[in-house]
Design an enzyme around this catalytic site. Sequence first.
Site, PDB file in Angstrom:
ATOM      1  N   HIS A 122       0.820  -1.228   0.000  1.00 20.96           N
ATOM      2  CA  HIS A 122       0.000   0.000   0.000  1.00 20.96           C
ATOM      3  C   HIS A 122       0.850   1.274   0.000  1.00 20.96           C
ATOM      4  O   HIS A 122       0.311   2.369  -0.185  1.00 20.96           O
ATOM      5  CB  HIS A 122      -0.924   0.041   1.221  1.00 20.96           C
ATOM      6  N   HIS A 169      -6.411  -7.258  -0.280  1.00 21.81           N
ATOM      7  CA  HIS A 169      -6.536  -5.815  -0.533  1.00 21.81           C
ATOM      8  C   HIS A 169      -5.784  -5.439  -1.816  1.00 21.81           C
ATOM      9  O   HIS A 169      -4.732  -6.014  -2.108  1.00 21.81           O
ATOM     10  CB  HIS A 169      -5.968  -5.028   0.650  1.00 21.81           C
ATOM     11  N   ASP A 184      -4.754 -12.818   3.587  1.00 19.00           N
ATOM     12  CA  ASP A 184      -5.956 -12.284   4.235  1.00 19.00           C
ATOM     13  C   ASP A 184      -7.236 -12.492   3.420  1.00 19.00           C
ATOM     14  O   ASP A 184      -8.301 -12.023   3.828  1.00 19.00           O
ATOM     15  CB  ASP A 184      -5.776 -10.805   4.621  1.00 19.00           C
TER      16      ASP A 184
HETATM   17 ZN   LIG Z   1      -4.172  -7.131   2.898  1.00 15.43          ZN
END
Ligand SMILES: [Zn+2]
Length: 288
Positions: free
Chosen positions: A114, A152, A230
């Site tokens: 990120h 994500h 995740d």
């Molecule tokens: Zn993640």
Amino acid sequence: MKIITDERCAGYASEGHPERPARITTAIERLKRQTELQLAWAAPGMVNDAQILRAHSPELLARLQIPRDFDADTPFHENIITFARASVAAALAALKAARDGENVFSLMRPPGHHALRDRAMGFCYLNNIAIAVLEALATGSKRVAVFDFDVHHGNGTEAILLDRPGCAFFSIHQFPCFPGTGATNVGTNCFNYPVAPATPRETWRATFARALGDLKDFQPDLIAVSAGFDAYMRDPLAEGTLLAEDFHWLGQSLRGLDVPLFSLLEGGYSRDLPELIFAYLKGVEKNK
Ligand SMILES: [Zn+2]
């Protein structure tokens, strides 16, 4: 299989934060206890500023030393820049090992996918995988693919590698979900495969297979994997449905492409993270 880690990466923590030292320490314990894989343990090595500055601004390096939180998810910690640099150094060591023909996994924190050119966010301070990809391109690799299977979207990696010649980014992730990007393809080289919350694992697998097919068509000479665990059924941060055997299958599928590859730990916040990593590594290792 080479595991690059440094127990010192467990040396920072915020109470109650899901990105916690036990993610690494329990995985190390699990891997030391198993007998199915022959493991070689290695330390991260070093990274210099020039390597980091291919992906990040000098302002970010300065900001990482100012004792103020980056956002609600991404706290300042004393010496966080040292921890972040060690995680980058492990990524570079993993790149070298892959080029030497080894199976390799970087078991480090903080994660990186990120982190933007000029901003730490989403538990990430420096973008380990983007720095490693730019290092690879600067030192002889011609076509580098990133495969990001964290639940994500790897927004930082996408932003840093966007339209850079010689590389392509393939991300499979839950959408909608943090950080809110990744709904569609971007630029000439960033390919996104959004999966709705609570999608059955068979559909996840079909999406992975589609992304891997596109990655193969890119004809990479090197694959860098952002390995986040995740999308697991019991992970507290998203609504994935995957099981350990799916991560094993992912490892096998990546190995089956027969291209040098290295993997870096990104997310994964359930207590079962050590089992998921172990399943993936068995998949990556030939004949397991
Ligand atoms: Zn993640």
